[in-house]
Design a protein around this motif. Sequence first.
Motif, PDB file in Angstrom:
ATOM      1  N   ILE A  95       0.876  -1.269  -0.246  1.00 11.10           N
ATOM      2  CA  ILE A  95       0.055  -0.053  -0.152  1.00 11.10           C
ATOM      3  C   ILE A  95       0.957   1.347   0.412  1.00 11.10           C
ATOM      4  O   ILE A  95       0.463   2.249  -0.600  1.00 11.10           O
ATOM      5  CB  ILE A  95      -0.851  -0.250   0.591  1.00 11.10           C
ATOM      6  CG1 ILE A  95      -2.127  -1.189   1.292  1.00 11.10           C
ATOM      7  CG2 ILE A  95      -1.792   1.184   1.102  1.00 11.10           C
ATOM      8  CD1 ILE A  95      -2.844  -1.588   2.391  1.00 11.10           C
ATOM      9  N   VAL A  96       1.635   1.234   1.148  1.00  4.40           N
ATOM     10  CA  VAL A  96       3.017   2.253   1.304  1.00  4.40           C
ATOM     11  C   VAL A  96       3.852   2.417  -0.650  1.00  4.40           C
ATOM     12  O   VAL A  96       3.482   3.848  -0.766  1.00  4.40           O
ATOM     13  CB  VAL A  96       4.009   1.855   1.959  1.00  4.40           C
ATOM     14  CG1 VAL A  96       4.846   3.322   1.440  1.00  4.40           C
ATOM     15  CG2 VAL A  96       3.055   1.532   3.725  1.00  4.40           C
ATOM     16  N   ILE A 124      -4.051  -4.142  -5.903  1.00  2.70           N
ATOM     17  CA  ILE A 124      -3.302  -3.007  -4.801  1.00  2.70           C
ATOM     18  C   ILE A 124      -2.563  -1.974  -5.515  1.00  2.70           C
ATOM     19  O   ILE A 124      -3.317  -0.841  -5.833  1.00  2.70           O
ATOM     20  CB  ILE A 124      -2.416  -3.286  -3.423  1.00  2.70           C
ATOM     21  CG1 ILE A 124      -4.008  -3.979  -2.350  1.00  2.70           C
ATOM     22  CG2 ILE A 124      -2.144  -1.876  -2.953  1.00  2.70           C
ATOM     23  CD1 ILE A 124      -2.898  -4.096  -0.827  1.00  2.70           C
ATOM     24  N   PRO A 125      -1.870  -2.153  -6.457  1.00  3.86           N
ATOM     25  CA  PRO A 125      -1.045  -1.376  -7.620  1.00  3.86           C
ATOM     26  C   PRO A 125      -2.255  -0.894  -8.507  1.00  3.86           C
ATOM     27  O   PRO A 125      -1.464   0.310  -8.816  1.00  3.86           O
ATOM     28  CB  PRO A 125      -0.112  -2.282  -7.923  1.00  3.86           C
ATOM     29  CG  PRO A 125       0.599  -3.609  -7.161  1.00  3.86           C
ATOM     30  CD  PRO A 125      -0.905  -3.593  -6.387  1.00  3.86           C
ATOM     31  N   LEU A 144      -5.087  -0.131  -8.241  1.00  2.00           N
ATOM     32  CA  LEU A 144      -6.185   0.485  -7.764  1.00  2.00           C
ATOM     33  C   LEU A 144      -6.155   1.491  -7.651  1.00  2.00           C
ATOM     34  O   LEU A 144      -6.417   2.690  -7.515  1.00  2.00           O
ATOM     35  CB  LEU A 144      -6.357  -0.458  -6.807  1.00  2.00           C
ATOM     36  CG  LEU A 144      -7.895  -1.541  -6.759  1.00  2.00           C
ATOM     37  CD1 LEU A 144      -7.985  -2.379  -5.380  1.00  2.00           C
ATOM     38  CD2 LEU A 144      -9.038  -1.174  -7.756  1.00  2.00           C
ATOM     39  N   ALA A 145      -4.320   1.350  -6.474  1.00  2.00           N
ATOM     40  CA  ALA A 145      -3.507   2.645  -6.136  1.00  2.00           C
ATOM     41  C   ALA A 145      -3.280   3.606  -7.203  1.00  2.00           C
ATOM     42  O   ALA A 145      -3.774   5.088  -7.320  1.00  2.00           O
ATOM     43  CB  ALA A 145      -2.660   2.180  -6.102  1.00  2.00           C
ATOM     44  N   ALA A 146      -2.493   3.462  -8.426  1.00  2.00           N
ATOM     45  CA  ALA A 146      -3.001   3.833  -9.959  1.00  2.00           C
ATOM     46  C   ALA A 146      -4.194   4.554 -10.507  1.00  2.00           C
ATOM     47  O   ALA A 146      -4.083   5.796 -10.611  1.00  2.00           O
ATOM     48  CB  ALA A 146      -2.407   3.307 -11.081  1.00  2.00           C
ATOM     49  N   LEU A 147      -5.265   4.069 -10.003  1.00  3.73           N
ATOM     50  CA  LEU A 147      -6.961   4.667 -10.391  1.00  3.73           C
ATOM     51  C   LEU A 147      -7.212   5.812  -8.794  1.00  3.73           C
ATOM     52  O   LEU A 147      -8.062   6.968  -9.358  1.00  3.73           O
ATOM     53  CB  LEU A 147      -7.408   3.945 -10.604  1.00  3.73           C
ATOM     54  CG  LEU A 147      -7.011   2.897 -11.960  1.00  3.73           C
ATOM     55  CD1 LEU A 147      -8.127   1.055 -11.933  1.00  3.73           C
ATOM     56  CD2 LEU A 147      -7.118   4.085 -13.300  1.00  3.73           C
ATOM     57  N   TYR A 148      -6.674   5.438  -7.865  1.00  3.20           N
ATOM     58  CA  TYR A 148      -8.200   5.739  -6.703  1.00  3.20           C
ATOM     59  C   TYR A 148      -6.703   6.379  -6.088  1.00  3.20           C
ATOM     60  O   TYR A 148      -7.704   8.083  -6.089  1.00  3.20           O
ATOM     61  CB  TYR A 148      -7.665   4.865  -5.825  1.00  3.20           C
ATOM     62  CG  TYR A 148      -8.944   3.927  -5.908  1.00  3.20           C
ATOM     63  CD1 TYR A 148      -9.070   3.291  -7.029  1.00  3.20           C
ATOM     64  CD2 TYR A 148      -9.485   3.160  -4.444  1.00  3.20           C
ATOM     65  CE1 TYR A 148     -10.404   2.571  -6.968  1.00  3.20           C
ATOM     66  CE2 TYR A 148     -10.093   2.248  -5.113  1.00  3.20           C
ATOM     67  CZ  TYR A 148     -11.214   1.890  -5.899  1.00  3.20           C
ATOM     68  OH  TYR A 148     -11.822   0.973  -5.819  1.00  3.20           O
ATOM     69  N   VAL A 149      -5.580   6.996  -6.128  1.00 10.23           N
ATOM     70  CA  VAL A 149      -4.966   8.357  -5.822  1.00 10.23           C
ATOM     71  C   VAL A 149      -5.594   9.493  -6.316  1.00 10.23           C
ATOM     72  O   VAL A 149      -5.550  10.684  -5.951  1.00 10.23           O
ATOM     73  CB  VAL A 149      -2.753   7.717  -5.478  1.00 10.23           C
ATOM     74  CG1 VAL A 149      -2.459   9.369  -5.509  1.00 10.23           C
ATOM     75  CG2 VAL A 149      -3.460   7.153  -4.589  1.00 10.23           C
ATOM     76  N   PRO A 150      -5.096   9.684  -7.655  1.00  9.99           N
ATOM     77  CA  PRO A 150      -5.280  11.008  -8.631  1.00  9.99           C
ATOM     78  C   PRO A 150      -6.758  11.411  -7.946  1.00  9.99           C
ATOM     79  O   PRO A 150      -6.672  12.659  -7.559  1.00  9.99           O
ATOM     80  CB  PRO A 150      -5.308  10.485  -9.833  1.00  9.99           C
ATOM     81  CG  PRO A 150      -4.820   9.559  -9.742  1.00  9.99           C
ATOM     82  CD  PRO A 150      -5.030   8.520  -9.024  1.00  9.99           C
ATOM     83  N   ILE A 152      -7.644   2.368   0.137  1.00 11.79           N
ATOM     84  CA  ILE A 152      -6.962   1.559  -1.375  1.00 11.79           C
ATOM     85  C   ILE A 152      -6.745   0.017  -0.455  1.00 11.79           C
ATOM     86  O   ILE A 152      -6.829  -1.333  -0.947  1.00 11.79           O
ATOM     87  CB  ILE A 152      -5.531   2.140  -1.490  1.00 11.79           C
ATOM     88  CG1 ILE A 152      -5.889   3.213  -2.082  1.00 11.79           C
ATOM     89  CG2 ILE A 152      -4.950   0.808  -1.760  1.00 11.79           C
ATOM     90  CD1 ILE A 152      -4.221   3.547  -2.340  1.00 11.79           C
ATOM     91  N   GLY A 153      -6.650   0.320   0.679  1.00 16.08           N
ATOM     92  CA  GLY A 153      -6.194  -2.023   1.461  1.00 16.08           C
ATOM     93  C   GLY A 153      -7.757  -1.820   0.970  1.00 16.08           C
ATOM     94  O   GLY A 153      -7.633  -3.249   1.386  1.00 16.08           O
TER      95      GLY A 153
END
Length: 433
Positions: A166-167, A349-350, A352-358, A374-375
């Motif tokens: 996640i980090v 997770i990688p 989803l993170a690429a889509l969620y963070v922005p 994300i988690g």
Amino acid sequence: MEWVVLISVLILTILSLLRVNVIIAIIAAAISAGLMSGLNIKEAVELLVSGMGGGANTALSYILLGAFAVTISYTGITSLLVTYLIRVLSGKKTMLLLVIAAVASLSQNVIPVHIAFIPILIPPLLPLFDKMRLDRRAVATALTFGLKAPYILIPAGFGLIFHETIVESMKQNGASITVNETVLAMLIPGSGMIVGLLIAIFITYRKDRVVNDELKEKTSKEETKAVTFNKQHVFTLIAVAGALTAQIITSNLIIGALTGLVLMFLFFVIPFHKADQVVSEGIGMMGTIAFVMLVASGFGKVLTETGSVEALVEVSSGFLNQNKALIAFILLLVGLIVTIGIGSSFGTIPILAALYVPICLAAGFSPLATAALIGTAGALGDAGSPASDSTLGPTSGLNADGRHHHIWDTVVPTFIHYNIPLFIFGWVAAIIL
């Protein structure tokens, strides 16, 4: 394009609920996703097959672990444990379920062997479950809790990998956070799983399981025979310790399982001429899980390579404005759909993170809230997914005698008791953090 993921996962879900073999259901969903994305059937199949390599390590691990479990069962050492449990916990269903959940929890953090203990521990206990009229769905929920909740809540063993993923995934997409902060972020979602476990044990599956006369008679014939501790059991324990040590040192399940197998043969616990039989039985025990993981990996590649996941997130976030509660709900819903199809928390997770963070940065979510989203979205892929090892593992043990259905007895109960509270508690965490 944006509805490809939704429709393909719906196909997977419906076919699974209709008791179609999980592997066939995943293949059908993957081909459907490819066709809807503009590929022809040949291209869809080729993309599916090319993505199966991503699950090869896990598949081989499970087959070798199955073979190791077979060698251990040959020695009869598990009968000693079963005899002890019968004497101590017979008639105490609630205590037995809590013990199973606790043992499963150790497999993620303290002794990181994941599902390897299930084919060793659970099949010998099946006669005890039937004698106690214990609902196997309760056992499935207890096992899945132990396979999932500890890595969500505790940053050790597999949990450390989960939190570090996640980090790192958030940092790669422009959001800074530490492992200690992800632990705080996942505390509320993880608490939802504890609530789900307590509801399953004390409310949903509290009643006795109905066992017909024919099953009673068969169970009575399967009573555990008296076994005394002997030299073979000492060597077996050494082999188990060796396998565990090798796995911890190398962080590789394949090496751990191979170490255990080699030691069992070197100590002549299992005659060398039975090697073929052991491997064959190991494949029979864990082979289905291995192939499901392979095909699920291919399905994941079809969804990601065709841009279907990204399109779904974009169309979902396009009309959300700045309503954080609605944004969090939609992102978790998208995560649930995606991860149910792929069946992997760590692997998604990688993505989803690429889509969620922005989206989260633009909407003003804190790093803690973003990590919780994300988690939680990633973890939703473990419980309630036909293709998850957290559901396939319990089924492999509970269905050793052919009396436990993967979808209706494991997947549906774990979805209800874990994915629903995890979703709700994760949504709350995203709003208040």
